[in-house]
Design a protein around this motif. Structure first.
Motif, PDB file in Angstrom:
ATOM      1  N   GLY A   8      23.546  11.254  15.225  1.00  0.00           N
ATOM      2  CA  GLY A   8      23.558   9.860  15.653  1.00  0.00           C
ATOM      3  C   GLY A   8      22.481   9.047  14.963  1.00  0.00           C
ATOM      4  N   ILE A   9      21.310   9.643  14.793  1.00  0.00           N
ATOM      5  CA  ILE A   9      20.212   8.962  14.099  1.00  0.00           C
ATOM      6  C   ILE A   9      20.604   8.686  12.660  1.00  0.00           C
ATOM      7  CG2 ILE A   9      17.850   9.259  13.236  1.00  0.00           C
ATOM      8  CD1 ILE A   9      17.336  10.878  15.863  1.00  0.00           C
ATOM      9  N   LEU A  12      23.199   5.808  12.635  1.00  0.00           N
ATOM     10  CA  LEU A  12      22.579   4.505  12.886  1.00  0.00           C
ATOM     11  C   LEU A  12      21.674   4.077  11.733  1.00  0.00           C
ATOM     12  CD1 LEU A  12      21.751   4.640  16.693  1.00  0.00           C
ATOM     13  CD2 LEU A  12      23.437   3.215  15.547  1.00  0.00           C
ATOM     14  N   SER A  13      21.088   5.040  11.040  1.00  0.00           N
ATOM     15  CA  SER A  13      20.286   4.704   9.863  1.00  0.00           C
ATOM     16  C   SER A  13      21.160   4.122   8.764  1.00  0.00           C
ATOM     17  CB  SER A  13      19.550   5.939   9.342  1.00  0.00           C
ATOM     18  OG  SER A  13      18.648   6.414  10.308  1.00  0.00           O
ATOM     19  N   VAL A  15      23.952   2.510   9.281  1.00  0.00           N
ATOM     20  CA  VAL A  15      24.305   1.161   9.754  1.00  0.00           C
ATOM     21  C   VAL A  15      23.159   0.194   9.476  1.00  0.00           C
ATOM     22  CG1 VAL A  15      24.753  -0.218  11.828  1.00  0.00           C
ATOM     23  CG2 VAL A  15      25.944   1.958  11.484  1.00  0.00           C
ATOM     24  N   ALA A  16      21.932   0.621   9.708  1.00  0.00           N
ATOM     25  CA  ALA A  16      20.767  -0.243   9.484  1.00  0.00           C
ATOM     26  C   ALA A  16      20.618  -0.594   8.003  1.00  0.00           C
ATOM     27  CB  ALA A  16      19.499   0.431  10.008  1.00  0.00           C
ATOM     28  N   ALA A  45      20.572  -1.491  16.000  1.00  0.00           N
ATOM     29  CA  ALA A  45      20.553  -0.167  15.362  1.00  0.00           C
ATOM     30  C   ALA A  45      19.169   0.465  15.482  1.00  0.00           C
ATOM     31  CB  ALA A  45      20.964  -0.284  13.893  1.00  0.00           C
ATOM     32  N   TYR A  46      18.120  -0.324  15.260  1.00  0.00           N
ATOM     33  CA  TYR A  46      16.765   0.211  15.391  1.00  0.00           C
ATOM     34  C   TYR A  46      16.474   0.660  16.818  1.00  0.00           C
ATOM     35  CZ  TYR A  46      15.327  -1.203  10.697  1.00  0.00           C
ATOM     36  OH  TYR A  46      15.186  -1.346   9.344  1.00  0.00           O
ATOM     37  N   GLY A  48      18.659   1.758  18.959  1.00  0.00           N
ATOM     38  CA  GLY A  48      19.399   3.008  19.144  1.00  0.00           C
ATOM     39  C   GLY A  48      18.724   4.184  18.473  1.00  0.00           C
ATOM     40  N   ILE A  49      18.154   3.963  17.298  1.00  0.00           N
ATOM     41  CA  ILE A  49      17.446   5.037  16.594  1.00  0.00           C
ATOM     42  C   ILE A  49      16.249   5.496  17.414  1.00  0.00           C
ATOM     43  CG2 ILE A  49      16.019   5.541  14.567  1.00  0.00           C
ATOM     44  CD1 ILE A  49      17.951   3.696  12.977  1.00  0.00           C
TER      45      ILE A  49
END
Length: 66
Positions: A8-9, A12-13, A15-16, A45-46, A48-49
Motif C-alpha cells: 500500500g505504501i 500511494l508513493s 500516486v504521490a 496520498a501523504y 495515507g502513507i
C-alpha cells in the motif's frame, strides 16, 4: 500483514509521484485547476502513507515506551 502495508505504501508513493508530475504539468500549461486539484490528491496520498507506515510499525513510539 506487514507486506500488505508495504504494498500500500508503494502504491500511494506512485500516486504521490504522479500527482507531483501532474502539478508541474498543470503549472507549465497554465491549467491551474489541474495543479490545484492534484495538490489535494498529493496531501491525501501523504496522509495515507504516514498512516500505513504507522500501522506497519515503521514509525511511532519507541519500543521502550510501549
Amino acid at each position: 500483514m506487514r507486506g500488505a502495508y508495504l504494498a500500500g505504501i508503494a502504491a500511494l508513493s506512485a500516486v504521490a509521484v504522479a500527482a507531483a508530475a501532474g502539478i508541474v504539468y498543470g503549472e507549465a500549461t497554465d491549467r491551474w485547476y489541474l495543479g490545484g486539484s492534484l495538490v489535494g490528491v498529493l496531501l491525501i496520498a501523504y496522509a495515507g502513507i504516514v498512516l500505513l507506515l504507522r500501522k506497519a510499525g515503521l514509525i511511532g513510539p519507541r519500543k521502550a515506551e510501549r
